[in-house]
Enzyme design. Sequence first.
Site, PDB file in Angstrom:
ATOM      1  N   ARG A 164       0.826  -1.221   0.000  1.00  0.00           N
ATOM      2  CA  ARG A 164       0.000   0.000   0.000  1.00  0.00           C
ATOM      3  C   ARG A 164       0.864   1.276   0.000  1.00  0.00           C
ATOM      4  O   ARG A 164       0.470   2.307   0.556  1.00  0.00           O
ATOM      5  CB  ARG A 164      -0.949   0.037   1.211  1.00  0.00           C
ATOM      6  CG  ARG A 164      -1.935  -1.122   1.289  1.00  0.00           C
ATOM      7  CD  ARG A 164      -2.946  -1.086   0.150  1.00  0.00           C
ATOM      8  NE  ARG A 164      -4.069  -1.968   0.411  1.00  0.00           N
ATOM      9  CZ  ARG A 164      -4.110  -3.261   0.108  1.00  0.00           C
ATOM     10  NH1 ARG A 164      -3.089  -3.833  -0.502  1.00  0.00           N
ATOM     11  NH2 ARG A 164      -5.176  -3.992   0.394  1.00  0.00           N
ATOM     12  N   SER A 245     -10.741  -1.413   3.811  1.00  0.00           N
ATOM     13  CA  SER A 245      -9.910  -1.611   5.001  1.00  0.00           C
ATOM     14  C   SER A 245      -9.524  -0.244   5.558  1.00  0.00           C
ATOM     15  O   SER A 245      -8.937   0.562   4.839  1.00  0.00           O
ATOM     16  CB  SER A 245      -8.619  -2.352   4.650  1.00  0.00           C
ATOM     17  OG  SER A 245      -8.901  -3.604   4.113  1.00  0.00           O
ATOM     18  N   GLU A 349      -5.024   2.908   6.888  1.00  0.00           N
ATOM     19  CA  GLU A 349      -4.732   2.745   5.467  1.00  0.00           C
ATOM     20  C   GLU A 349      -5.397   3.880   4.707  1.00  0.00           C
ATOM     21  O   GLU A 349      -4.904   4.343   3.685  1.00  0.00           O
ATOM     22  CB  GLU A 349      -5.278   1.391   4.983  1.00  0.00           C
ATOM     23  CG  GLU A 349      -4.762   1.028   3.623  1.00  0.00           C
ATOM     24  CD  GLU A 349      -5.750   0.297   2.745  1.00  0.00           C
ATOM     25  OE1 GLU A 349      -6.928   0.159   3.109  1.00  0.00           O
ATOM     26  OE2 GLU A 349      -5.347  -0.098   1.651  1.00  0.00           O
TER      27      GLU A 349
HETATM   28  N1  EPU Z   1      -9.745 -12.045  10.335  1.00  0.00           N
HETATM   29  C1  EPU Z   1     -10.273 -12.125  11.602  1.00  0.00           C
HETATM   30  N2  EPU Z   1     -11.573 -11.802  11.772  1.00  0.00           N
HETATM   31  C2  EPU Z   1     -12.359 -11.441  10.734  1.00  0.00           C
HETATM   32  C3  EPU Z   1     -11.829 -11.346   9.436  1.00  0.00           C
HETATM   33  C4  EPU Z   1     -10.499 -11.659   9.268  1.00  0.00           C
HETATM   34  O1  EPU Z   1      -9.598 -12.478  12.568  1.00  0.00           O
HETATM   35  O2  EPU Z   1     -13.533 -11.180  10.988  1.00  0.00           O
HETATM   36  C5  EPU Z   1      -8.337 -12.414  10.163  1.00  0.00           C
HETATM   37  C6  EPU Z   1      -8.201 -13.884   9.800  1.00  0.00           C
HETATM   38  O3  EPU Z   1      -7.057 -14.401  10.420  1.00  0.00           O
HETATM   39  C7  EPU Z   1      -8.006 -13.836   8.300  1.00  0.00           C
HETATM   40  C8  EPU Z   1      -7.180 -12.593   8.184  1.00  0.00           C
HETATM   41  O4  EPU Z   1      -7.738 -11.693   9.131  1.00  0.00           O
HETATM   42  O5  EPU Z   1      -7.347 -14.973   7.819  1.00  0.00           O
HETATM   43  C9  EPU Z   1      -7.123 -11.977   6.823  1.00  0.00           C
HETATM   44  O6  EPU Z   1      -8.451 -11.571   6.453  1.00  0.00           O
HETATM   45  P1  EPU Z   1      -8.807 -11.192   4.952  1.00  0.00           P
HETATM   46  O7  EPU Z   1      -8.447 -12.307   4.049  1.00  0.00           O
HETATM   47  O8  EPU Z   1     -10.211 -10.724   4.927  1.00  0.00           O
HETATM   48  O9  EPU Z   1      -7.796 -10.029   4.583  1.00  0.00           O
HETATM   49  P2  EPU Z   1      -7.283  -8.743   5.357  1.00  0.00           P
HETATM   50  O10 EPU Z   1      -5.843  -8.929   5.615  1.00  0.00           O
HETATM   51  O11 EPU Z   1      -8.140  -8.439   6.541  1.00  0.00           O
HETATM   52  C10 EPU Z   1      -6.553  -7.594   3.151  1.00  0.00           C
HETATM   53  C11 EPU Z   1      -6.731  -6.287   2.442  1.00  0.00           C
HETATM   54  C12 EPU Z   1      -8.112  -6.214   1.808  1.00  0.00           C
HETATM   55  C13 EPU Z   1      -8.249  -7.372   0.838  1.00  0.00           C
HETATM   56  C14 EPU Z   1      -8.056  -8.680   1.624  1.00  0.00           C
HETATM   57  C15 EPU Z   1      -8.114  -9.900   0.744  1.00  0.00           C
HETATM   58  C16 EPU Z   1      -5.363  -4.728   3.724  1.00  0.00           C
HETATM   59  C17 EPU Z   1      -5.336  -3.538   4.624  1.00  0.00           C
HETATM   60  N3  EPU Z   1      -6.566  -5.190   3.394  1.00  0.00           N
HETATM   61  O12 EPU Z   1      -7.470  -7.612   4.223  1.00  0.00           O
HETATM   62  O13 EPU Z   1      -8.151  -5.018   1.067  1.00  0.00           O
HETATM   63  O14 EPU Z   1      -9.527  -7.389   0.221  1.00  0.00           O
HETATM   64  O15 EPU Z   1      -6.747  -8.668   2.243  1.00  0.00           O
HETATM   65  O16 EPU Z   1      -6.964 -10.000   0.013  1.00  0.00           O
HETATM   66  O17 EPU Z   1      -4.298  -5.202   3.333  1.00  0.00           O
HETATM   67  C18 EPU Z   1      -8.792  -2.750   1.176  1.00  0.00           C
HETATM   68  O18 EPU Z   1      -7.602  -2.502   1.077  1.00  0.00           O
HETATM   69  O19 EPU Z   1      -9.659  -1.844   1.260  1.00  0.00           O
HETATM   70  C19 EPU Z   1      -9.207  -4.136   1.236  1.00  0.00           C
HETATM   71  C20 EPU Z   1     -10.467  -4.523   1.443  1.00  0.00           C
END
Ligand code: EPU
Length: 353
Positions: A164, A245, A349
């Site tokens: 990012r 996010s 972010e």
């Molecule tokens: N998790 C929880 N609780 C929840 C949801 C997630 O504990 O309710 C934990 C779990 O361990 C899960 C991990 O978070 O495995 C990762 O969750 P997720 O795959 O939803 O991804 P994220 O890291 O939370 C990032 C990006 C998103 C993108 C997703 C999918 C950032 C800041 N965000 O989120 O991007 O869609 O990966 O690749 O890196 C955005 O930037 O606006 C965005 C939505």
Amino acid sequence: MEIIRDYDLTARNTFGMKVHCACLVEYDSVGELEKLYAGHLYDLPKPVLHIGGGSNLLFTKDFPGTVFHSRIRFIDPDFQSTDCCVEVGAGVVFDDFCGWAAENNLWGAENLSYIPGETGAAAVQNIGAYGVEVKDIIYKVKCFDAVTGRIVEFSRDECGYGYRESLFKTDRKGRYVVTSVVFRLHRTPAPVLDYGHIRSAVEEEAGVSGDELLKVLTPGLVRKVITDVRKTKLPEPSETGSAGSFFKNPVVPKSAYDKVVSVARLSLGDNCTVPGYDAGSGFVKIPAAWLIEQCGWKGYIEGNVGVYGKQPLVLVNVTGNASPDEVVALERKIIRSVMEKFDIQLHPEVEHV
Ligand code: EPU
């Protein structure tokens, strides 16, 4: 070109903050942008802010200057190139480009499907999802240099991309206005399926698995699965205000991760698993969603703002009437609680304006 004074920005930021700017300028070509700057921006109110789809912004108050928005919209493929290079105007909705790529059976953009926002901002923010970052398909970025008034090109390496992060967000912020992005897409299958449960969801959609999967896989199929996953996990932008996010996933030294594990064991038991991904050089990326959930925020609502129940990394404008102050107050409380419980500093972010 369109110039509108005292403009209501509510529909221009996906969070739905009800703020105004002194002036909005929408330009339709690089030539118009050049003319605006060559005329020293005429009598336009300063400062100047360039926005895309407003999907990664939090307006914290009325903006006293001029908001610029690109309507440079074209998709210009070079089908002669070995990999297909395609130049896309900064004002093209990024998901329209992903849809175009899938329709043309070109690989590379499918995992980035259904991310809100426009192409210029995607290149600034290095948007990413499901194991792919936009830098992975960027070949070069064309910009207007607001200092010299010239058009400049940056190769992917020159863009200084990180998680990012980019050159356009850091030391040269405000200097370079992205006018178009040249992507390099693949004609031969290049699926990226090893994030979370994407592979099994794709197998289910395709009705086959293993070696058979590659034979039937298309970018369109992956795009459909990714779009469906996003729709189940993230708020529908047209229904609930948010900026995706809100926080970055913190990248911390392994010792800080170990400390999180120790704290987690106290409340979750010795066998608990704390999610963490190797970020190289002794660093670990911890999902901020997990940290926020452990602090009890998931589904929390206070006044007009809340923490999304299915993905606590997303703050939402629950009623549509949230004020910037409410969002910032909730943001601060979340940051403080994660710091107090885990000694981890969260960083937004979303860009605060
Ligand atoms: N998790 C929880 N609780 C929840 C949801 C997630 O504990 O309710 C934990 C779990 O361990 C899960 C991990 O978070 O495995 C990762 O969750 P997720 O795959 O939803 O991804 P994220 O890291 O939370 C990032 C990006 C998103 C993108 C997703 C999918 C950032 C800041 N965000 O989120 O991007 O869609 O990966 O690749 O890196 C955005 O930037 O606006 C965005 C939505």
